[in-house]
Design an enzyme around this catalytic site. Sequence first.
Site, mmCIF file in Angstrom:
data_model
loop_
_atom_site.group_PDB
_atom_site.id
_atom_site.type_symbol
_atom_site.label_atom_id
_atom_site.label_comp_id
_atom_site.label_asym_id
_atom_site.label_seq_id
_atom_site.Cartn_x
_atom_site.Cartn_y
_atom_site.Cartn_z
ATOM 1 N N ASP A 27 0.789 -1.257 0.000
ATOM 2 C CA ASP A 27 0.000 0.000 0.000
ATOM 3 C C ASP A 27 0.814 1.296 0.000
ATOM 4 O O ASP A 27 0.446 2.257 0.698
ATOM 5 C CB ASP A 27 -0.963 0.008 1.196
ATOM 6 C CG ASP A 27 -1.953 -1.138 1.157
ATOM 7 O OD1 ASP A 27 -1.937 -1.926 0.204
ATOM 8 O OD2 ASP A 27 -2.748 -1.251 2.115
ATOM 9 N N LYS A 132 -6.667 -4.855 -3.219
ATOM 10 C CA LYS A 132 -7.311 -5.507 -2.082
ATOM 11 C C LYS A 132 -8.324 -4.562 -1.437
ATOM 12 O O LYS A 132 -8.041 -3.372 -1.275
ATOM 13 C CB LYS A 132 -6.250 -5.949 -1.059
ATOM 14 C CG LYS A 132 -5.435 -4.811 -0.451
ATOM 15 C CD LYS A 132 -4.295 -5.386 0.390
ATOM 16 C CE LYS A 132 -3.499 -4.347 1.119
ATOM 17 N NZ LYS A 132 -4.200 -3.589 2.144
ATOM 18 N N CYS A 165 -2.008 -2.552 7.777
ATOM 19 C CA CYS A 165 -1.981 -3.465 6.629
ATOM 20 C C CYS A 165 -0.764 -4.379 6.609
ATOM 21 O O CYS A 165 -0.853 -5.514 6.135
ATOM 22 C CB CYS A 165 -2.127 -2.677 5.331
ATOM 23 S SG CYS A 165 -3.804 -2.018 5.167
HETATM 24 C C1 C5J Z 1 -3.026 0.557 5.525
HETATM 25 C C2 C5J Z 1 -4.732 1.737 6.716
HETATM 26 N N1 C5J Z 1 -2.549 0.392 4.303
HETATM 27 N N2 C5J Z 1 -3.919 2.141 7.668
HETATM 28 N N3 C5J Z 1 -4.300 1.037 5.633
HETATM 29 O O1 C5J Z 1 -2.347 0.326 6.508
HETATM 30 O O2 C5J Z 1 -5.908 2.004 6.773
#
Ligand code: C5J
Length: 223
Positions: A27, A132, A165
Amino acid sequence: KPTLGVINAEPEPIKLDWPATALLIIDMQRDFMEPGGFGETLGNDVSQLARAVEPIGAVLKAARDTGMLVIHTREGHLPDLSDAPPAKVERGAPSLRIGDPGPMGRILIRGEAGHDIIPELYPLDSEVVIDKPGKGAFYATELTDVLEKYGIENLLVCGVTTEVCVNTTVREANDRGYRCVVISDGCASYFPEFHEMGLKMIKAQGGIFGWVADSAAVLEAMK
Ligand code: C5J
Protein backbone atom coordinates in the site's frame (compact mmCIF):
# COMPACT_ATOMS: atom_id res chain seq x y z
CA LYS A 1 24.47 -15.56 -7.69
CA PRO A 2 23.98 -17.82 -4.62
CA THR A 3 20.44 -19.15 -4.35
CA LEU A 4 20.57 -19.20 -0.55
CA GLY A 5 21.06 -16.21 1.73
CA VAL A 6 21.03 -15.65 5.47
CA ILE A 7 19.36 -12.51 6.79
CA ASN A 8 20.63 -11.31 10.14
CA ALA A 9 17.09 -10.97 11.49
CA GLU A 10 15.42 -10.95 14.89
CA PRO A 11 14.66 -13.03 16.85
CA GLU A 12 17.21 -15.13 14.96
CA PRO A 13 18.94 -15.25 11.58
CA ILE A 14 16.89 -16.82 8.81
CA LYS A 15 18.15 -18.71 5.77
CA LEU A 16 16.14 -18.06 2.61
CA ASP A 17 15.99 -19.75 -0.75
CA TRP A 18 15.88 -16.69 -3.05
CA PRO A 19 13.97 -18.28 -5.95
CA ALA A 20 11.21 -19.11 -3.43
CA THR A 21 11.18 -15.58 -2.00
CA ALA A 22 9.14 -12.55 -3.10
CA LEU A 23 9.25 -8.88 -2.13
CA LEU A 24 5.78 -7.78 -1.00
CA ILE A 25 5.30 -4.00 -0.85
CA ILE A 26 2.14 -3.03 0.97
CA ASP A 27 0.00 0.00 0.00
CA MET A 28 2.65 2.60 -0.87
CA GLN A 29 -0.16 4.68 -2.34
CA ARG A 30 -0.65 8.41 -2.57
CA ASP A 31 -3.86 7.96 -0.51
CA PHE A 32 -1.75 7.04 2.52
CA MET A 33 1.45 8.95 1.79
CA GLU A 34 0.32 12.36 0.56
CA PRO A 35 -1.79 15.25 1.88
CA GLY A 36 -5.40 15.14 0.69
CA GLY A 37 -5.70 11.34 0.68
CA PHE A 38 -7.43 8.74 2.84
CA GLY A 39 -4.77 8.81 5.57
CA GLU A 40 -5.04 12.55 6.06
CA THR A 41 -8.87 12.49 6.05
CA LEU A 42 -8.59 10.32 9.17
CA GLY A 43 -6.63 13.07 10.90
CA ASN A 44 -3.17 11.60 10.42
CA ASP A 45 0.16 13.37 9.86
CA VAL A 46 1.15 11.76 6.57
CA SER A 47 4.74 13.05 6.79
CA GLN A 48 5.36 10.22 9.31
CA LEU A 49 5.36 7.69 6.48
CA ALA A 50 7.99 9.28 4.22
CA ARG A 51 10.90 7.65 6.02
CA ALA A 52 10.00 4.22 4.61
CA VAL A 53 10.36 5.25 0.95
CA GLU A 54 14.15 5.21 0.63
CA PRO A 55 14.72 1.83 2.37
CA ILE A 56 11.97 0.26 0.27
CA GLY A 57 13.49 1.79 -2.86
CA ALA A 58 16.87 0.23 -2.05
CA VAL A 59 15.42 -3.25 -1.51
CA LEU A 60 13.19 -2.88 -4.59
CA LYS A 61 16.25 -2.06 -6.70
CA ALA A 62 18.11 -5.11 -5.33
CA ALA A 63 15.08 -7.32 -5.97
CA ARG A 64 14.83 -6.05 -9.55
CA ASP A 65 18.57 -6.56 -10.07
CA THR A 66 18.37 -10.17 -8.88
CA GLY A 67 15.12 -11.01 -10.68
CA MET A 68 13.14 -11.59 -7.47
CA LEU A 69 9.36 -11.63 -7.83
CA VAL A 70 8.00 -8.21 -6.78
CA ILE A 71 4.39 -7.81 -5.64
CA HIS A 72 2.79 -4.45 -4.88
CA THR A 73 -0.55 -4.12 -3.13
CA ARG A 74 -3.09 -1.31 -3.17
CA GLU A 75 -5.96 -0.89 -0.73
CA GLY A 76 -9.06 0.48 -2.38
CA HIS A 77 -12.58 -0.03 -3.60
CA LEU A 78 -14.62 -0.32 -6.76
CA PRO A 79 -16.24 2.96 -7.91
CA ASP A 80 -19.72 1.68 -6.91
CA LEU A 81 -18.38 0.75 -3.43
CA SER A 82 -19.86 -2.75 -3.82
CA ASP A 83 -16.72 -4.20 -2.19
CA ALA A 84 -16.65 -1.67 0.65
CA PRO A 85 -18.46 -2.85 3.76
CA PRO A 86 -20.74 -0.13 5.20
CA ALA A 87 -19.00 -0.74 8.54
CA LYS A 88 -15.78 0.52 6.92
CA VAL A 89 -17.32 3.42 4.99
CA GLU A 90 -19.47 4.74 7.81
CA ARG A 91 -17.13 4.56 10.77
CA GLY A 92 -15.49 7.48 12.49
CA ALA A 93 -15.67 11.13 11.57
CA PRO A 94 -13.20 11.60 8.72
CA SER A 95 -13.06 14.92 6.87
CA LEU A 96 -13.96 12.96 3.70
CA ARG A 97 -15.38 9.44 3.52
CA ILE A 98 -14.31 6.61 1.22
CA GLY A 99 -15.74 7.48 -2.21
CA ASP A 100 -16.04 11.23 -1.58
CA PRO A 101 -14.31 13.54 -4.09
CA GLY A 102 -10.97 14.85 -2.81
CA PRO A 103 -7.98 16.68 -4.28
CA MET A 104 -6.54 13.41 -5.70
CA GLY A 105 -9.89 12.08 -6.92
CA ARG A 106 -12.40 9.98 -4.99
CA ILE A 107 -10.96 8.79 -1.68
CA LEU A 108 -9.60 5.19 -1.77
CA ILE A 109 -11.26 4.35 -5.09
CA ARG A 110 -9.53 2.22 -7.73
CA GLY A 111 -8.42 4.14 -10.77
CA GLU A 112 -8.24 7.52 -9.00
CA ALA A 113 -4.93 9.39 -8.72
CA GLY A 114 -4.84 9.00 -4.94
CA HIS A 115 -5.19 5.23 -5.21
CA ASP A 116 -2.06 4.92 -7.31
CA ILE A 117 1.39 3.96 -6.02
CA ILE A 118 3.83 6.80 -5.37
CA PRO A 119 6.14 7.57 -8.31
CA GLU A 120 9.35 6.64 -6.43
CA LEU A 121 8.18 3.01 -6.06
CA TYR A 122 6.06 2.70 -9.19
CA PRO A 123 5.58 -0.91 -10.35
CA LEU A 124 7.19 -2.09 -13.57
CA ASP A 125 4.82 -3.64 -16.10
CA SER A 126 6.39 -7.04 -15.30
CA GLU A 127 5.56 -6.80 -11.58
CA VAL A 128 2.42 -8.04 -9.88
CA VAL A 129 -0.11 -5.54 -8.49
CA ILE A 130 -2.76 -6.87 -6.11
CA ASP A 131 -5.84 -4.76 -5.46
CA LYS A 132 -7.31 -5.51 -2.08
CA PRO A 133 -10.48 -4.26 -0.42
CA GLY A 134 -9.28 -4.99 3.10
CA LYS A 135 -6.28 -4.48 5.30
CA GLY A 136 -4.85 -7.95 4.69
CA ALA A 137 -3.48 -8.75 1.23
CA PHE A 138 -4.95 -12.28 1.18
CA TYR A 139 -8.60 -11.44 1.87
CA ALA A 140 -10.64 -11.35 -1.36
CA THR A 141 -7.57 -11.25 -3.63
CA GLU A 142 -5.65 -13.53 -5.97
CA LEU A 143 -2.46 -13.36 -3.86
CA THR A 144 -2.48 -17.05 -2.86
CA ASP A 145 -2.76 -18.08 -6.53
CA VAL A 146 0.14 -15.79 -7.48
CA LEU A 147 2.39 -17.16 -4.71
CA GLU A 148 1.55 -20.74 -5.63
CA LYS A 149 2.14 -20.09 -9.33
CA TYR A 150 5.65 -18.76 -8.64
CA GLY A 151 6.50 -21.35 -5.95
CA ILE A 152 6.92 -18.72 -3.25
CA GLU A 153 7.52 -19.86 0.35
CA ASN A 154 9.07 -16.71 1.87
CA LEU A 155 8.05 -13.06 1.83
CA LEU A 156 10.10 -9.93 2.42
CA VAL A 157 7.38 -7.56 3.61
CA CYS A 158 7.45 -3.77 3.78
CA GLY A 159 5.11 -0.81 3.29
CA VAL A 160 2.48 1.05 5.27
CA THR A 161 1.20 1.08 7.84
CA THR A 162 3.18 -1.15 10.17
CA GLU A 163 0.41 -1.99 12.59
CA VAL A 164 -2.49 -2.07 10.13
CA CYS A 165 -1.98 -3.46 6.63
CA VAL A 166 1.54 -4.81 7.15
CA ASN A 167 0.64 -6.58 10.40
CA THR A 168 -2.66 -7.91 9.06
CA THR A 169 -0.96 -9.27 5.94
CA VAL A 170 1.89 -10.86 7.89
CA ARG A 171 -0.58 -12.57 10.19
CA GLU A 172 -2.56 -13.87 7.22
CA ALA A 173 0.64 -15.06 5.52
CA ASN A 174 1.96 -16.72 8.68
CA ASP A 175 -1.25 -18.75 9.04
CA ARG A 176 -0.87 -19.86 5.43
CA GLY A 177 2.66 -21.16 6.09
CA TYR A 178 4.75 -18.37 4.56
CA ARG A 179 7.93 -17.25 6.31
CA CYS A 180 7.72 -13.47 6.58
CA VAL A 181 10.70 -11.20 7.10
CA VAL A 182 9.44 -7.70 7.84
CA ILE A 183 11.80 -4.90 6.81
CA SER A 184 11.77 -2.62 9.85
CA ASP A 185 12.85 0.67 8.24
CA GLY A 186 10.80 -0.18 5.16
CA CYS A 187 7.62 0.12 7.23
CA ALA A 188 6.11 3.18 8.86
CA SER A 189 3.10 4.26 10.86
CA TYR A 190 1.33 7.55 11.53
CA PHE A 191 2.06 6.63 15.17
CA PRO A 192 5.77 5.93 15.82
CA GLU A 193 4.93 4.01 18.98
CA PHE A 194 2.59 1.71 17.02
CA HIS A 195 5.39 1.11 14.51
CA GLU A 196 7.72 0.00 17.32
CA MET A 197 5.09 -2.21 18.94
CA GLY A 198 3.91 -3.56 15.59
CA LEU A 199 7.39 -4.86 14.91
CA LYS A 200 7.84 -6.17 18.44
CA MET A 201 4.59 -8.14 18.18
CA ILE A 202 5.88 -9.95 15.10
CA LYS A 203 9.29 -10.96 16.45
CA ALA A 204 8.38 -11.65 20.11
CA GLN A 205 7.90 -15.18 21.48
CA GLY A 206 10.51 -16.67 19.18
CA GLY A 207 9.04 -14.90 16.14
CA ILE A 208 5.36 -15.65 16.71
CA PHE A 209 4.35 -14.21 13.29
CA GLY A 210 7.74 -13.86 11.60
CA TRP A 211 11.15 -12.22 11.54
CA VAL A 212 12.22 -8.56 11.54
CA ALA A 213 15.36 -7.17 9.89
CA ASP A 214 16.39 -3.74 8.66
CA SER A 215 16.98 -3.00 5.00
CA ALA A 216 20.76 -3.06 5.44
CA ALA A 217 20.60 -6.65 6.71
CA VAL A 218 18.32 -7.68 3.86
CA LEU A 219 20.56 -6.01 1.27
CA GLU A 220 23.65 -7.64 2.78
CA ALA A 221 22.04 -11.09 2.49
CA MET A 222 20.98 -10.43 -1.12
CA LYS A 223 24.52 -9.53 -2.26
C1 C5J B 1 -3.03 0.56 5.53
C2 C5J B 1 -4.73 1.74 6.72
N1 C5J B 1 -2.55 0.39 4.30
N2 C5J B 1 -3.92 2.14 7.67
N3 C5J B 1 -4.30 1.04 5.63
O1 C5J B 1 -2.35 0.33 6.51
O2 C5J B 1 -5.91 2.00 6.77
